[in-house]
Write an enzyme that holds these catalytic residues in place. Structure first.
Site, PDB file in Angstrom:
ATOM      1  N   ASN A   1      78.587 104.362 -25.003  1.00  0.00           N
ATOM      2  CA  ASN A   1      79.307 104.728 -23.792  1.00  0.00           C
ATOM      3  C   ASN A   1      79.347 106.242 -23.634  1.00  0.00           C
ATOM      4  O   ASN A   1      79.320 106.993 -24.604  1.00  0.00           O
ATOM      5  CB  ASN A   1      80.707 104.109 -23.751  1.00  0.00           C
ATOM      6  CG  ASN A   1      81.613 104.486 -24.904  1.00  0.00           C
ATOM      7  OD1 ASN A   1      81.174 104.648 -26.048  1.00  0.00           O
ATOM      8  ND2 ASN A   1      82.905 104.612 -24.619  1.00  0.00           N
ATOM      9  N   VAL A   2      79.374 106.669 -22.364  1.00  0.00           N
ATOM     10  CA  VAL A   2      79.421 108.081 -22.008  1.00  0.00           C
ATOM     11  C   VAL A   2      80.474 108.221 -20.918  1.00  0.00           C
ATOM     12  O   VAL A   2      80.276 107.763 -19.798  1.00  0.00           O
ATOM     13  CB  VAL A   2      78.052 108.590 -21.504  1.00  0.00           C
ATOM     14  CG1 VAL A   2      78.139 110.050 -21.081  1.00  0.00           C
ATOM     15  CG2 VAL A   2      76.976 108.397 -22.567  1.00  0.00           C
ATOM     16  N   GLU A   3      81.607 108.830 -21.280  1.00  0.00           N
ATOM     17  CA  GLU A   3      82.699 108.975 -20.327  1.00  0.00           C
ATOM     18  C   GLU A   3      82.526 110.217 -19.457  1.00  0.00           C
ATOM     19  O   GLU A   3      81.713 111.097 -19.748  1.00  0.00           O
ATOM     20  CB  GLU A   3      84.032 109.040 -21.074  1.00  0.00           C
ATOM     21  CG  GLU A   3      84.357 107.745 -21.780  1.00  0.00           C
ATOM     22  CD  GLU A   3      85.660 107.767 -22.535  1.00  0.00           C
ATOM     23  OE1 GLU A   3      86.069 106.677 -22.964  1.00  0.00           O
ATOM     24  OE2 GLU A   3      86.283 108.846 -22.705  1.00  0.00           O
TER      25      GLU A   3
ATOM     26  N   CYS B   1      79.238 102.506 -19.325  1.00  0.00           N
ATOM     27  CA  CYS B   1      79.378 101.614 -20.472  1.00  0.00           C
ATOM     28  C   CYS B   1      78.129 101.711 -21.337  1.00  0.00           C
ATOM     29  O   CYS B   1      77.055 102.093 -20.859  1.00  0.00           O
ATOM     30  CB  CYS B   1      79.562 100.174 -20.007  1.00  0.00           C
ATOM     31  SG  CYS B   1      81.108  99.874 -19.121  1.00  0.00           S
TER      32      CYS B   1
ATOM     33  N   GLU C   1      76.300  99.391 -22.371  1.00  0.00           N
ATOM     34  CA  GLU C   1      75.263  98.477 -21.871  1.00  0.00           C
ATOM     35  C   GLU C   1      74.396  99.145 -20.815  1.00  0.00           C
ATOM     36  O   GLU C   1      73.207  98.846 -20.710  1.00  0.00           O
ATOM     37  CB  GLU C   1      75.916  97.202 -21.300  1.00  0.00           C
ATOM     38  CG  GLU C   1      76.572  96.332 -22.350  1.00  0.00           C
ATOM     39  CD  GLU C   1      78.001  96.744 -22.719  1.00  0.00           C
ATOM     40  OE1 GLU C   1      78.650  95.969 -23.437  1.00  0.00           O
ATOM     41  OE2 GLU C   1      78.462  97.836 -22.298  1.00  0.00           O
TER      42      GLU C   1
ATOM     43  N   CYS D   1      82.347  93.515 -21.227  1.00  0.00           N
ATOM     44  CA  CYS D   1      83.197  93.212 -20.081  1.00  0.00           C
ATOM     45  C   CYS D   1      82.394  92.396 -19.060  1.00  0.00           C
ATOM     46  O   CYS D   1      81.183  92.238 -19.182  1.00  0.00           O
ATOM     47  CB  CYS D   1      83.719  94.501 -19.452  1.00  0.00           C
ATOM     48  SG  CYS D   1      82.460  95.489 -18.603  1.00  0.00           S
TER      49      CYS D   1
ATOM     50  N   CYS E   1      79.455  94.214 -17.417  1.00  0.00           N
ATOM     51  CA  CYS E   1      78.318  94.380 -18.317  1.00  0.00           C
ATOM     52  C   CYS E   1      77.626  93.058 -18.613  1.00  0.00           C
ATOM     53  O   CYS E   1      76.423  93.020 -18.821  1.00  0.00           O
ATOM     54  CB  CYS E   1      78.756  95.089 -19.593  1.00  0.00           C
ATOM     55  SG  CYS E   1      79.138  96.833 -19.273  1.00  0.00           S
TER      56      CYS E   1
END
Length: 144
Positions: A60-62, A71, A73, A104, A107
Site C-alpha cells: 500500500n501507498v498512502e 491499496c 492490490e 477489502c 480489491c
C-alpha cells in the site's frame, strides 16, 4: 515442500495446481516492509502467483489526501500488467505483523478482473476461491 491445505479449506488446488504458500507469504511480508503508510500506520503487502509461474508483489501507498491512497492490490495489478500480463492464480495478503488479511471488497473486485472466480485466496480461515469471497460478482462478461 508445499504445506497441506489449511483447516477449513474448501477449495480445490484448481486448474493451476497448488502454490507454495509459505513462499508467497514471505514475498508479501517483504513487500509490506516497503509500504508507505505514514498516516494509518497500517502497512500491507500482497503477493500472487501468475499462471506463467511468476510471483508478483505489491504494497500500500498512502497519500495525505487519503482518498488517493493505493491499496497493495493496486500495486500488484500494476506490476502484473507492467511485467507482461497474465492471470492471477493464487493470492495472499499480510498486515504489518505478517498476519494474513483478506482483501477489502473493492480489491476483491480488482482481483476478479485479473484472476477470475477461480483465483485462490489465502484467508485466516483457510484457502477460498474468489468466487466464494465475492459471490455473484460483476465482471467483464456482464458488459457484452
Amino acid at each position: 515442500m508445499t504445506p497441506p491445505p489449511a483447516a477449513g479449506d474448501r477449495s480445490a488446488a484448481g486448474a493451476f495446481g497448488e502454490a507454495d504458500w509459505e513462499a508467497l507469504r514471505g514475498a508479501a511480508r517483504d513487500a509490506m516492509s516497503r509500504a508507505y503508510a505514514p498516516y494509518s500506520g497500517f502497512p500491507v503487502g500482497v503477493a500472487a502467483r501468475v499462471d506463467d509461474g511468476r510471483t508478483i508483489t505489491g504494497c500500500n501507498v498512502e497519500n495525505a489526501s487519503y482518498g488517493l491512497s493505493l491499496c497493495a492490490e493496486c500495486g500488484l495489478v500494476s506490476t502484473l500488467q507492467a511485467t507482461g500480463g497474465g492471470r492471477l492464480t493464487h493470492f495472499t495478503c499480510v498486515d504489518g505483523t505478517g498476519a494474513i488479511l483478506v482483501p477489502c471488497g473493492r480489491c476483491r473486485q480488482l482481483l476478479y478482473e485479473f484472476g477470475g472466480p477461480e483465483l485462490v485466496l489465502e484467508t485466516p480461515d483457510g484457502r477460498r476461491t474468489l468466487d466464494e469471497m465475492l459471490p455473484q460478482s460483476f465482471g467483464p462478461q456482464h458488459l457484452g
